[in-house]
Design an enzyme around this catalytic site. Structure first.
Site, PDB file in Angstrom:
ATOM      1  N   ASP A  75      -6.363   0.983  -6.244  1.00 33.91           N
ATOM      2  CA  ASP A  75      -5.574   1.069  -5.020  1.00 33.91           C
ATOM      3  C   ASP A  75      -6.474   1.632  -3.921  1.00 33.91           C
ATOM      4  O   ASP A  75      -7.285   2.528  -4.174  1.00 33.91           O
ATOM      5  CB  ASP A  75      -4.372   1.989  -5.255  1.00 33.91           C
ATOM      6  CG  ASP A  75      -3.529   2.144  -4.013  1.00 33.91           C
ATOM      7  OD1 ASP A  75      -3.154   1.113  -3.439  1.00 33.91           O
ATOM      8  OD2 ASP A  75      -3.261   3.290  -3.615  1.00 33.91           O
ATOM      9  N   ASP A  79       3.781  14.452  16.791  1.00 32.84           N
ATOM     10  CA  ASP A  79       3.439  13.648  15.616  1.00 32.84           C
ATOM     11  C   ASP A  79       2.778  14.537  14.563  1.00 32.84           C
ATOM     12  O   ASP A  79       1.623  14.933  14.711  1.00 32.84           O
ATOM     13  CB  ASP A  79       2.491  12.514  16.045  1.00 32.84           C
ATOM     14  CG  ASP A  79       2.261  11.506  14.926  1.00 32.84           C
ATOM     15  OD1 ASP A  79       2.629  11.794  13.775  1.00 32.84           O
ATOM     16  OD2 ASP A  79       1.715  10.423  15.216  1.00 32.84           O
ATOM     17  N   PHE A  82       8.785   8.577  16.057  1.00 30.24           N
ATOM     18  CA  PHE A  82       8.470   7.261  15.502  1.00 30.24           C
ATOM     19  C   PHE A  82       9.629   6.789  14.628  1.00 30.24           C
ATOM     20  O   PHE A  82      10.213   7.561  13.871  1.00 30.24           O
ATOM     21  CB  PHE A  82       7.191   7.345  14.654  1.00 30.24           C
ATOM     22  CG  PHE A  82       6.847   6.057  13.949  1.00 30.24           C
ATOM     23  CD1 PHE A  82       6.089   5.093  14.588  1.00 30.24           C
ATOM     24  CD2 PHE A  82       7.293   5.815  12.655  1.00 30.24           C
ATOM     25  CE1 PHE A  82       5.773   3.904  13.939  1.00 30.24           C
ATOM     26  CE2 PHE A  82       6.986   4.634  12.008  1.00 30.24           C
ATOM     27  CZ  PHE A  82       6.224   3.673  12.651  1.00 30.24           C
ATOM     28  N   ALA A 111      10.933   3.160  12.174  1.00 27.54           N
ATOM     29  CA  ALA A 111      10.478   1.904  11.575  1.00 27.54           C
ATOM     30  C   ALA A 111      10.847   0.717  12.447  1.00 27.54           C
ATOM     31  O   ALA A 111      10.171  -0.322  12.432  1.00 27.54           O
ATOM     32  CB  ALA A 111      11.089   1.747  10.178  1.00 27.54           C
ATOM     33  N   THR A 147      11.199   0.678  15.983  1.00 31.40           N
ATOM     34  CA  THR A 147      10.391   0.579  17.209  1.00 31.40           C
ATOM     35  C   THR A 147       8.900   0.523  16.919  1.00 31.40           C
ATOM     36  O   THR A 147       8.133  -0.037  17.706  1.00 31.40           O
ATOM     37  CB  THR A 147      10.662   1.784  18.123  1.00 31.40           C
ATOM     38  OG1 THR A 147      10.257   2.992  17.463  1.00 31.40           O
ATOM     39  CG2 THR A 147      12.138   1.882  18.470  1.00 31.40           C
ATOM     40  N   SER A 154       5.897   5.828  18.997  1.00 30.04           N
ATOM     41  CA  SER A 154       6.315   7.212  19.260  1.00 30.04           C
ATOM     42  C   SER A 154       5.746   7.588  20.621  1.00 30.04           C
ATOM     43  O   SER A 154       4.934   6.856  21.193  1.00 30.04           O
ATOM     44  CB  SER A 154       5.794   8.161  18.182  1.00 30.04           C
ATOM     45  OG  SER A 154       4.380   8.176  18.164  1.00 30.04           O
ATOM     46  N   LYS A 209       2.691   5.223  22.240  1.00 36.25           N
ATOM     47  CA  LYS A 209       1.582   4.723  21.411  1.00 36.25           C
ATOM     48  C   LYS A 209       2.204   4.081  20.170  1.00 36.25           C
ATOM     49  O   LYS A 209       3.238   4.518  19.669  1.00 36.25           O
ATOM     50  CB  LYS A 209       0.612   5.844  21.009  1.00 36.25           C
ATOM     51  CG  LYS A 209       1.058   6.721  19.862  1.00 36.25           C
ATOM     52  CD  LYS A 209      -0.082   7.622  19.378  1.00 36.25           C
ATOM     53  CE  LYS A 209       0.259   8.330  18.075  1.00 36.25           C
ATOM     54  NZ  LYS A 209       1.407   9.245  18.163  1.00 36.25           N
TER      55      LYS A 209
END
Length: 697
Positions: free
Chosen positions: A313, A350, A383, A385, A387, A390, A405
């Site tokens: 991963d 953020d 923020f 999901a 749009t 933020s 942004k």
């Protein structure tokens, strides 16, 4: 410093003496038939030892005691005890580590969070689903997932690494382990294990070897050794008929008493590898533990030795796990400092690692300090999901300054709907960032695009060189990521993997593993996220990062306590070392038996061989042993002590060097095959000389 070093050496000596003493006692405890029968070869030797002892006692009562039969009985029992000792020594190192872990555990209290109230309870009463609060200085009471907050955690009790790690809610670095300590901040943890089934409990159980099961390879070898034992048992049972026939036509004595027949059987069957087989398997797990990798089964270690495909991963495994801001790229006619200031303001609320890295970059490049630039009349835009943006709204003189942004499509749509203009070069900048493996975040102020923030996945240091080593070992590396093909290709090239799978969902990872397995490949998977769990469970070797989620740790059959993806190299080397050690000692054991034939057969067929050189087959008595009794006793003594002499090699393992199967076979035949033939000739002859000088026969 010298005093500390001397103390350390003294402690290590005491530690070694304790293991040896405990192993000596365990050797007698393992004489229990229930324990012995798990090793068919040594079980047969134990039966022979018991019969020889019974015959010795009967002969002694009847006045027919002989020193020869007494010594045979003693050394046969030593053979069994030495085999038990080899296994006990291997187990003893794990038990000592487990005891150390137990001592590190303390009686803990936990701050249980229930119905909005916090109460102090005994950590042992916590069950799966409970919420606990941990603050700076607290010891985490049990395994769990961080569901609120972020904290620096000291995991040295588990990993041995003194550097603290970050654990936070909502990501793949949310799992915490009971017994580790919170160094800063406050977190809420959802308990994921019931009492007695925590990671530490499993760790203690594993290092003790309590759950160690024989691997398919080991089971097959055990069956082969058992088959050889049965064949030689039948051969020995028929020998009296041949010797009686030979004696009928000669004046020689018949030496085939039951103790002598048992001695022959013990020397013919593969007792050397039979006595060391368990020790080799246990020591493989022990070597992995020393490398800070916990294996849930011996099967996984063996499979690691034959891996040829490895899936990794990307996030948290190949990369550090958090994208970091590395550059502010303004569009034409925009000052880069203005872009940096807008990016900083949009990131004030953020709390993600990416957001914090933007603040850090703005401070380092333009000396913009976020705490000094918090507007008075500001409202933050979180923020979502939907749009995928933020930002911050700043009220100033009756107008509102809207700074955003986010993703390219989201911000450009927002600007266009507001009647703004999209610069021609923006798409080119965004494609350039993506093409080099970065993630572009577009920044706007009101209806104007200022530029792009470059977020980059940071590839872990030294990983490219380690992947080159895997390639030399014949292992193909494949990076799996949910990123688009451009980003995946750039990261794959930087990391040095052989191939990649982009835009991969959990079911895609699972399908790829199954496809490779259907082609006959042994597949390894390294991951740390919940979405990696199905693939970890399906793979032949699933290595979960200790920093990962609880789901990943439970799905894998190995856990890397250091969370270093290139640790697989050491895992593969340990697996190959285990297989090579077992193969080498099996070769040595079989060659060993061939040499012992020349020692003991002349003694059994004295009338045909004759130790004085007159027999028709006397030329085969190439060791020139003193007498039939000394030959038999020398072979039995050598058969016992060679097990003890090989214990260090079984525990340490043969040094691994990358080479093909044919080269390994040649090396085994040359070193351990030839050595297995030569060493018994020398050893048995020296023992024969010694017991003759001491007049033991």
């Amino acid at each position: 410093m010298e005093e500390e070093s001397d103390m350390s050496k003294s402690e290590n000596k005491m530690f070694g003496y304790k293991i040896i003493m405990n192993a000596s006692f365990d050797s007698f405890r393992k004489l229990n038939p229930v324990s012995l029968i798990k090793n068919p070869v040594i079980f047969i030797v134990a039966i022979g030892s018991f019969l020889t002892t019974i015959i010795l006692l009967i002969n002694s009562v009847n006045g027919k005691f002989t020193l020869f039969e007494f010594q045979i009985a003693i050394w046969l029992w030593f053979t069994v005890l030495f085999a038990n000792f080899a296994e006990s020594i291997a187990e003893g190192r794990g038990k000592a580590q487990a005891e150390s872990l137990r001592k590190s555990r303390k009686q803990l209290n936990a701050n249980l969070f229930l119905n909005g109230n916090i109460s102090t309870v005994d950590a042992e009463t916590l069950s799966k689903g409970d919420l606990v609060v941990c603050q700076s200085g607290d010891v985490i009471p049990s395994d769990g997932e961080v569901v609120e907050g972020i904290a620096s955690v000291d995991e040295s009790a588990i990993t041995g690494e003194s550097a603290p790690v970050i654990r936070e809610a909502g990501g793949d670095r949310s799992a915490v382990t009971g017994g580790t300590s919170v160094l800063s901040d406050r977190i809420v943890i959802k308990i994921s294990a019931d009492p007695g089934s925590t990671f530490m409990d499993k760790l203690i159980s594993l290092v003790e070897g309590a759950k160690r099961q024989k691997t398919p390879n080991e089971i097959s070898l055990t069956l082969l050794l058992a088959g050889l034992t049965i064949i030689f048992l039948l051969a020995v049972l028929t020998l009296p008929f041949f010797t009686n026939y030979a004696s009928a036509f000669s004046s020689g004595d018949n030496y085939l008493s039951v103790p002598v027949l048992i001695s022959l059987l013990v020397c013919l069957i593969p007792t050397t590898i039979g006595g060391l087989l368990s020790a080799i398997g246990i020591s493989g797990m022990d070597r992995l533990i020393k490398k800070n990798v916990i294996s849930m089964s011996g099967r996984a270690i063996e499979a690691a030795g034959d891996l040829d495909v490895l899936l990794l991963d990307k996030t948290g495994t190949i990369t550090l796990g958090n994208r970091m801001a590395t550059e502010f790229i303004p569009v034409r006619n925009i000052d880069s400092k203005d872009l940096a200031e807008a990016a900083m303001l949009s990131s004030l609320s953020d709390e993600t690692p990416e957001g914090r890295s933007i603040l850090k970059l703005a401070k380092e490049k333009y000396f913009l300090r976020s705490k000094e630039n918090i507007p008075v009349n500001a409202s933050f835009v979180p923020f979502t999901a939907e749009t995928r943006m933020s930002g911050i709204d700043i009220a100033d003189s009756g107008s509102v300054k809207e700074i955003r942004k986010g993703a390219f499509s989201s911000v450009t749509n927002y600007v266009e709907k507001s009647g703004g203009f999209i610069p021609d070069e923006l798409k080119e900048i965004v494609d350039g960032v993506s093409g080099k493996g970065g993630t572009p975040l577009v920044v706007s102020v009101n209806r104007k695009i200022l530029g792009v923030i470059r977020l980059k996945d940071i590839v872990k240091g030294g990983i490219k060189e380690r992947f080159a080593q895997l390639r030399k070992m014949g292992i193909k590396t494949v990076m799996i990521t949910g990123d688009n093909s451009l980003t995946a290709a750039a990261i794959a090239a930087e990391a040095g993997v052989d191939d990649f799978l982009a835009e991969a969902k959990p079911e895609d990872k699972l399908k790829m593993i199954r496809d490779e397995q259907n082609k006959g490949h042994l597949v390894g998977m390294i991951g740390d996220g919940t979405n990696d769990a199905p693939a970890l469970a399906q793979s032949d070797v699933g290595i979960a990062m200790n920093t990962g989620t609880q789901a990943a740790r439970e799905a894998g059959n190995m856990i890397d306590l250091d969370s270093n993806p290139t640790k697989l190299i050491e895992v593969v080397e340990t697996g190959k070392q285990l297989l090579m050690t077992r193969g080498a000692l099996t070769t040595f054991s079989i060659a060993n038996d061939v040499a012992k034939y020349f020692a003991i057969l002349p003694a059994l067929f004295l009338t045909l061989y004759s130790f004085n050189g007159n027999g028709p087959l006397a030329v085969l008595n190439i060791m020139k042993l003193h007498s039939p009794s000394s030959a038999i006793l020398s072979a039995v003594i050598f058969n016992a002590i060679i097990i003890v002499m090989l214990i260090p090699l079984a525990l340490k393992g043969i040094k691994y060097k990358p080479m093909g199967a044919s080269a390994v076979l040649r090396k085994n035949l040359l070193i351990y095959g030839l050595g297995g033939l030569v060493v018994p000739f020398i050893g048995i002859k020296l023992i024969d000389i010694l017991i003759t000088l001491l007049k033991l026969v």
